[in-house]
Design a protein around this motif. Structure first.
Motif, short mmCIF file in Angstrom:
data_model
loop_
_atom_site.label_atom_id
_atom_site.label_comp_id
_atom_site.label_asym_id
_atom_site.label_seq_id
_atom_site.Cartn_x
_atom_site.Cartn_y
_atom_site.Cartn_z
N SER A 177 46.71 4.86 50.46
CA SER A 177 46.58 3.40 50.12
C SER A 177 47.57 3.00 49.21
O SER A 177 47.92 1.83 49.10
N THR A 178 48.77 3.92 48.63
CA THR A 178 49.75 3.55 48.03
C THR A 178 51.26 3.63 48.71
O THR A 178 52.21 3.71 48.04
N THR A 179 51.06 4.32 49.86
CA THR A 179 52.47 4.73 50.78
C THR A 179 52.53 3.48 51.82
O THR A 179 51.92 3.42 52.67
N PRO A 180 53.77 2.99 51.37
CA PRO A 180 53.85 1.79 52.44
C PRO A 180 54.49 2.06 53.93
O PRO A 180 53.95 1.49 54.79
N SER A 181 54.95 3.15 54.12
CA SER A 181 55.51 3.62 55.42
C SER A 181 54.89 5.08 55.70
O SER A 181 55.52 6.27 55.35
N LEU A 182 53.79 5.02 56.15
CA LEU A 182 52.76 6.32 56.37
C LEU A 182 52.93 6.77 57.71
O LEU A 182 52.66 6.01 58.61
N TYR A 183 53.08 8.08 58.08
CA TYR A 183 52.95 8.71 59.23
C TYR A 183 51.43 9.02 59.21
O TYR A 183 51.27 10.21 59.09
N GLU A 184 50.82 8.36 60.27
CA GLU A 184 49.45 8.44 60.34
C GLU A 184 48.79 9.39 61.53
O GLU A 184 47.44 9.82 61.41
#
Length: 611
Positions: A58-65
């Protein structure tokens, strides 16, 4: 597995909900209490890690999902197993206890599943560096979820580092990913499917460090080895990114950008079109033209050519003075490149260009020439764009003064442009007019290669190019015929065959000047050479017979045809050749009828072969 369109926080909420259900069921258990408490210990560990992951996501703008979704789905399945098992331990009727038999083996199995999920979560948190230290780096440990396919965990770790790591980690991960991709096509497919291309494009576009752009471009070149890989790059808006980097980067980065253009254009016609729309041809020609023309050569090409060359040099000078403000890349890709023809970003690296080693400059030209070759391949519109950017003069000059790979790539580009001109009359008339300085320069170099350079690798594309231009030469332009006739006797069969095919295009009835060209072929002693060519082997016979028939049809009264007993040769054409190529039968018959008007043949042979 939840939909990939679902928010990652929502997807992680389901296993957390299952964990809470297990807590309640463990509290209500009446049997196997110890085993249920062991289950809860593992579930509690999972619950803490899941909550940590939710906070991080929720706090990471560029997340590898991608790995999060995969691990979360597997974790949910294992928690569902645990819920089902623990619920069977509640107080139930005797009949339900008989039906729902629970054993310690069931608990061992579920505990093993939960332990695997704990291992997966530990690995996941390690590659994302959720403690906020900023280290993270590349994690090469093997999570249980990838135990059957270790490459998958490596790919996930590398992609996560490229997308979310510090710059040094991103560079290292891009290089590692390229190495994994280079091993085999399966690895390339996994990298593309697991979302490796978008973070590579981002690194390639946004990094101000050349080594980072080179690492990203090298990996992308390896991944762009088939249509699927190229389409993924195109769909990720990679084409304008590549063109931007090509126009405004140090030479070493431009080399990789040009290589990427070549690979993408080679494997996907749609990418060819996209690069054309983004005006990629203009900066490629500009880079190829750099340091190519000099005053001595300009004086040799006449006033019109001199004017054209000076125009190119003025364009280059303007491009070298472009301010760094042009580096800004607007959010609208189509608008940001609409003015590329007038304002390239090459000038931002003038000092680097001037100080670069000659080897680097040569590599850049080689890469740009290959990119133009692949863009022109099978594309009339791209070939037209190259001719409109004065690229033909540049290609002719490089064929004249360079050697090796650069000379070859330029010849192949010319070959593709002339092939496009052969199929498109408008392009042929516009780019290869008789009085065109660029066309004259190209033809001069093609003939020079055919006559003076004893290299089949170079002679074949030069011969093919002259053949493609057969309909552009006037009757008086017999100087192009002689070198082709000479090559019919070349010791390399492929060169001789291409020469015959090219001459067929001069003598073909589709060529308005076929009669004049046929006479010129005969005047250059083409018939004896052609007769020797026919005796080489069966594989070369077809094109030789076609040319011989054309000569008989258009210059049947020639003494050379009678002296070389062409009528007898055509009468004795092997039945197998005719049976394998039915179209040749009618052509041979017409040639025989025409020759019989002038020469005496063997009637018995004609009756034998043509009943």
């Amino acid at each position: 597995m939840a939909s990939e369109n679902q928010r990652i926080e929502d997807e992680l909420s389901y296993p957390i909900l299952l964990a809470e259900r297990i807590r309640k069921s463990v509290d209500e258990a009446e049997s196997f209490k110890f085993e249920c408490s062991e289950v809860w210990k593992q579930v509690d560990r999972l619950l803490q890690m899941l909550r940590t992951l939710v906070r991080f996501a929720s706090t990471t703008p560029s997340l590898y999902e991608v790995p999060i979704r995969r691990v979360a789905a597997e974790c949910s399945k294992n928690l569902e197993r645990a819920v089902t098992l623990v619920r069977k331990c509640k107080r139930q009727s005797f009949l339900r206890r008989v039906v729902n038999i629970v054993s310690t083996a069931d608990f061992r199995k579920v505990l093993n599943y939960l332990e695997a999920s704990v291992g997966d979560m530990k690995w996941l948190l390690s590659i994302f560096d959720t403690d906020g230290t900023g280290g993270g780096g590349i994690e090469l440990s093997l999570p249980p979820i990838a135990s059957n396919d270790p490459i998958l965990s490596w790919v996930w770790s590398f992609i996560a580092s490229i997308q979310m790591g510090q710059l040094n980690d991103r560079i290292e991960a891009a290089n590692e990913l390229a190495a994994v991709a280079q091993d085999n096509d399966r690895n390339k497919k996994i990298i593309v499917e697991e979302g490796g291309i978008p973070p590579l494009l981002k690194l390639f576009k946004e990094s101000a460090l050349p080594s980072a752009q080179i690492a990203a471009a090298s990996a992308l070149c390896i991944l762009a080895n088939d249509v699927d890989g190229v389409r993924t790059i195109v769909n990720g808006l990679g084409v304008p990114i590549v063109v931007q980097v090509l126009g405004d980067s140090p030479m070493r980065v431009q080399i990789r950008a040009a290589n990427l253009v070549a690979r993408m254009a080679e494997h996907d016609p749609l990418a060819q079109e996209d690069f054309a729309r983004e005006n990629a041809i203009r900066p490629l020609v500009t880079l190829l033209s750099f340091d190519t023309f000099d005053d001595d050569h300009a004086g040799q090409l006449g006033k019109q050519s001199m004017h054209t060359i000076m125009q190119i040099n003025r364009e280059l000078e303007k491009k070298l003075l472009v301010t760094s403000s042009n580096r800004q890349f607007t959010s609208s890709y189509s608008n940001s490149y609409s003015h590329m023809e007038g304002s390239s970003r090459v000038g931002n690296h003038r000092k680097e260009r001037e100080n670069e080693e000659p080897e680097v400059k040569l590599k850049l030209k080689i890469s740009c020439a290959e990119a133009l070759w692949m863009l022109a391949k099978g594309s009339v519109s791209n070939s037209r764009k190259i001719t409109e950017t004065k690229g033909m003069l540049c290609l002719a000059r490089l064929v004249e003064k360079e050697q090796g790979e650069l000379q070859y790539n330029c010849l192949m580009t010319i070959m593709e442009i002339t092939a496009a001109a052969e199929s498109n009359a408008d392009l042929r008339r516009a780019a290869f007019k008789t009085n065109s300085p660029a066309a004259k320069a190209v033809v001069e170099q093609l003939l020079r290669v055919i006559k003076e350079i004893d290299s089949p690798l170079l002679q074949i594309p030069a011969i093919k190019s002259i053949g493609s231009l057969a309909r552009t030469f006037p009757a008086r332009e017999t100087r192009v015929i002689g070198p082709l006739v000479t090559q019919i006797s070349h010791k390399v069969s492929d060169v001789a065959t291409e020469a015959v095919i090219a001459l067929c295009k001069f003598a073909s009835p589709e060529n308005f000047l076929c009669v004049e060209h046929s006479k010129a072929i005969i005047e250059f002693n083409g018939v004896p050479s052609l007769m020797r060519f026919l005796r080489r082997n069966e594989d070369t016979q077809l094109h030789g017979l076609i040319l011989l028939c054309y000569l008989a049809l258009h210059a049947g009264n020639s003494e050379s045809l009678e002296q070389e007993r062409v009528l007898t040769t055509l009468e004795g054409v092997d039945r197998t050749v005719i049976s394998q190529h039915p179209a040749i039968k009618e052509l041979v018959s017409k040639a025989l009828v025409h020759l019989n008007l002038y020469h005496a043949g063997t009637h018995s042979q004609r009756m034998s072969y043509y009943p």
